[in-house]
Design a protein around this motif. Structure first.
Motif, mmCIF file in Angstrom:
data_model
loop_
_atom_site.group_PDB
_atom_site.id
_atom_site.type_symbol
_atom_site.label_atom_id
_atom_site.label_comp_id
_atom_site.label_asym_id
_atom_site.label_seq_id
_atom_site.Cartn_x
_atom_site.Cartn_y
_atom_site.Cartn_z
ATOM 1 N N GLY A 1 40.573 35.916 41.881
ATOM 2 C CA GLY A 1 40.605 36.343 40.486
ATOM 3 C C GLY A 1 41.867 35.886 39.777
ATOM 4 N N GLU A 2 41.738 35.584 38.514
ATOM 5 C CA GLU A 2 42.906 35.172 37.748
ATOM 6 C C GLU A 2 43.552 36.392 37.101
ATOM 7 O OE1 GLU A 2 42.336 32.007 35.019
ATOM 8 O OE2 GLU A 2 41.224 30.795 36.462
ATOM 9 N N ARG A 3 44.853 36.482 37.273
ATOM 10 C CA ARG A 3 45.583 37.606 36.687
ATOM 11 C C ARG A 3 46.890 37.094 36.104
ATOM 12 N NH1 ARG A 3 43.039 40.279 40.637
ATOM 13 N NH2 ARG A 3 44.323 39.271 42.188
ATOM 14 N N GLY A 4 47.260 37.688 35.005
ATOM 15 C CA GLY A 4 48.567 37.380 34.436
ATOM 16 C C GLY A 4 49.655 38.084 35.226
ATOM 17 N N PRO A 5 50.933 37.755 34.985
ATOM 18 C CA PRO A 5 52.042 38.341 35.751
ATOM 19 C C PRO A 5 52.141 39.863 35.625
ATOM 20 C CG PRO A 5 52.848 37.009 33.901
ATOM 21 C CD PRO A 5 51.387 36.761 34.006
ATOM 22 N N GLY A 6 51.795 40.419 34.463
ATOM 23 C CA GLY A 6 51.916 41.871 34.292
ATOM 24 C C GLY A 6 50.641 42.622 34.620
ATOM 25 N N ASP A 7 49.619 41.905 35.078
ATOM 26 C CA ASP A 7 48.320 42.547 35.280
ATOM 27 C C ASP A 7 48.267 43.352 36.571
ATOM 28 O OD1 ASP A 7 47.471 41.533 32.920
ATOM 29 O OD2 ASP A 7 46.214 39.937 33.767
ATOM 30 N N TRP A 8 47.343 44.277 36.595
ATOM 31 C CA TRP A 8 47.124 45.137 37.752
ATOM 32 C C TRP A 8 46.314 44.398 38.800
ATOM 33 C CZ3 TRP A 8 48.601 49.460 40.015
ATOM 34 C CH2 TRP A 8 47.762 50.118 40.917
ATOM 35 N N ARG A 9 46.811 44.439 40.045
ATOM 36 C CA ARG A 9 45.984 43.910 41.130
ATOM 37 C C ARG A 9 45.279 45.091 41.784
ATOM 38 N NH1 ARG A 9 44.902 42.173 46.349
ATOM 39 N NH2 ARG A 9 44.752 39.913 46.603
ATOM 40 N N PRO A 10 43.943 45.118 41.743
ATOM 41 C CA PRO A 10 43.224 46.273 42.288
ATOM 42 C C PRO A 10 43.649 46.588 43.719
ATOM 43 C CG PRO A 10 41.711 44.880 41.092
ATOM 44 C CD PRO A 10 43.024 44.134 41.138
ATOM 45 N N LEU A 11 43.771 47.868 44.002
ATOM 46 C CA LEU A 11 44.084 48.316 45.349
ATOM 47 C C LEU A 11 42.795 48.441 46.146
ATOM 48 C CD1 LEU A 11 46.627 51.118 44.389
ATOM 49 C CD2 LEU A 11 47.175 48.832 45.291
ATOM 50 N N VAL A 12 42.901 48.270 47.439
ATOM 51 C CA VAL A 12 41.740 48.467 48.310
ATOM 52 C C VAL A 12 42.120 49.515 49.357
ATOM 53 C CG1 VAL A 12 39.987 47.349 49.744
ATOM 54 C CG2 VAL A 12 41.216 46.004 48.018
ATOM 55 N N VAL A 13 41.410 50.624 49.372
ATOM 56 C CA VAL A 13 41.696 51.670 50.358
ATOM 57 C C VAL A 13 40.437 51.967 51.163
ATOM 58 C CG1 VAL A 13 43.501 52.719 48.922
ATOM 59 C CG2 VAL A 13 41.166 53.581 48.778
ATOM 60 N N ARG A 14 40.652 52.545 52.348
ATOM 61 C CA ARG A 14 39.515 52.878 53.213
ATOM 62 C C ARG A 14 39.422 54.388 53.378
ATOM 63 N NH1 ARG A 14 39.899 48.059 57.697
ATOM 64 N NH2 ARG A 14 41.720 47.063 56.773
ATOM 65 N N SER A 15 38.198 54.855 53.441
ATOM 66 C CA SER A 15 38.005 56.283 53.640
ATOM 67 C C SER A 15 36.751 56.524 54.480
ATOM 68 C CB SER A 15 37.846 56.991 52.290
ATOM 69 O OG SER A 15 36.667 56.541 51.643
#
Lengths: 316, 316
Positions: A216-230
């Motif tokens: 995915g393309e993201r700018g420098p200030g953009d949020w990178r989605p977190l990935v968690v396991r449950s």
């Protein structure tokens, strides 16, 4: 339905009276004529809650995860509201979700309000009704509001994406990662939750998602989605989900995006209401003479339907 | 797309130029900005054609029956237009239905115009696009216009029901009669066609339909739907269908219902266009400052979303 004393209902809802909250949401759901008054009375309490959207395909464990999140949030003393939005549900809103057994864990807790939403009377359907129901829960003092939708249709994805923080639940196998991309869910996710993480294939799903995020393309200030396991059925990883929500909330706040998201949400809401109002006004014209006269002229070829539509709009 | 010379296109379409008809329908389908001009130019030619809706579940033989109806109508020298409306079709409108082999029977006949419809750009979708396409075919001098829809969704049923005469096709077995009731098709049918009448079960289907019609409440002057049988693949019973259409048309004319139906159709059309225009205007506001300012006020709790929607509407 008689007229309701809206200020009194809102005052009781603010005192934590679950019946008043229920009645206000019913007004929302039924598209009650007093809805504008409800909205006006609730307006000052806007923007106080954290809205968390939670979406995913059937079978990924949304209800169980929601239930566990409620438990975890209650542990820290927060008042929690839950809206379960399911357009295909046969529920006639108003009832607490009695069939969702695990949710019953919380039915005796006055710090939790749980409600299923259908879109019976509301103009603009669930897209218009859900934000109003969120406003009721905000007004009732819920500090966190979980909006759970079945992430199968575009509409539900949109509803979830109007949250401050959107969780997308996946489960190992089922080709869910690919499905997520197809459904446009990838774009709206702030946090991916790989639920049923004790099952075979959880690592592969984790890698798939991380791989896709890398593309995915993201700018420098953009949020990178977190990935968690449950593994919600075992109450595992729920604290990680809450931590991810907190982290995203902190980023929203610091980056100024929280305000931007809420304004975007308000814009969508206002648009949906405006369209609903206009649709209703046009519907009212059906019983009047203006539309009949225009229709007769169109049928006779005296005027074209676009010119007639312009006339109709002028008369609104 | 550049600007088109609409009066010239309409003039050529009236002379029977298939390319001009095709181009005008494409403008309709794409929701071209010149659509109001198209409608205005076509207005004087309204109300000259007989519009026949044809709907039914997949597999009942709609295309074959349509093809045979075209053949039968051509035998009496009538100019015929066919609109095949299929929202789920991957067709990108503009092409003659090349894959519908039997329809190709007519592709070299200048007295027949066949077109599939999708709803790509049109505001209001097929519900708005189909009447405009019908107007093009009316303008092109088609005396009979067949509008074929897949009778599975409510939208398609509504499209068919906007015809002067609505045919509902059924086939033996498949529980079609019951399905028809469920889909609300029973209410819109002027003529039931039991196609594939050479198959086992045709008599039972006939009795089912007649039984259901017996239960329906009708006033003394109301139309009792006709039930005819056909086997379109063998070209059998097509004359009976045409006779039933003629009979219904005669009744419409004598009872004054033709005018009423056409005015109702025009009213629905004008409504759909008006809503589309309003939706577009609201969409335009997204790029402007009015909506952003209102949204910021709503997000801040300074104004409620209903009051904001009212402001928005005032600004249209």
């Amino acid at each position: 339905m008689g007229r309701h004393d809206i200020p009194a209902l809102v005052a009781k809802a603010r005192d934590g009276d679950a019946r008043s909250v229920a009645r206000l949401i019913s007004l929302v759901e039924n598209g009650d004529p007093q809805l504008p008054e409800v909205a006006a009375t609730l307006a000052p309490y806007a923007g106080k809650s954290l809205i968390v959207g939670l979406t995913g395909s059937p079978g990924v464990g949304k209800s169980t995860t929601t239930n566990e999140l409620v438990r975890e949030l209650r542990r820290s003393g927060k008042r929690v509201g839950v809206l379960a939005v399911d357009p295909s549900s046969p529920f006639t809103g108003g009832a607490i979700l009695g069939d969702r057994i695990r949710m019953q864990d919380h039915t005796t807790d006055p710090g939790v309000y749980i409600r299923s939403m259908s879109s019976r009377g509301q103009l603009g359907g669930l897209a218009a009704a859900t934000p109003q129901a969120v406003r009721v829960l905000e007004g009732a003092g819920c500090e966190v509001i979980l909006v759970e939708t079945v992430g199968v249709g575009q509409a539900e994805v949109e509803i979830a994406s109007l949250a401050d923080t959107t969780l997308v639940l996946l489960a190992p196998g089922m080709g869910d990662a690919i499905q997520a991309v197809k459904a446009g869910v990838l774009e709206v996710a702030d946090v991916f939750v790989i639920n049923k993480a004790d099952r075979p294939g959880a690592d592969a799903t984790y890698r798939d998602i991380q791989g896709m995020l890398g593309l995915g393309e993201r700018g420098p200030g953009d949020w990178r989605p977190l990935v968690v396991r449950s593994t919600a059925v075992k109450s595992e990883g729920i604290d990680d989900i809450v931590a991810a929500i907190d982290k995203h909330h902190g980023w929203l706040d610091q980056s100024g995006r929280l305000q931007a998201r809420r304004e975007r949400r308000a814009a969508v809401e206002v648009e949906a209401i405006a369209l609903g109002v206009l649709r209703a006004r046009i519907g009212d014209l059906r019983s009047g003479t203006a539309l009949s006269a225009l229709a007769a002229a169109v049928a006779a070829g005296a005027i074209d339907p676009y010119a007639a539509a312009d006339e109709l709009i002028k008369g609104l």
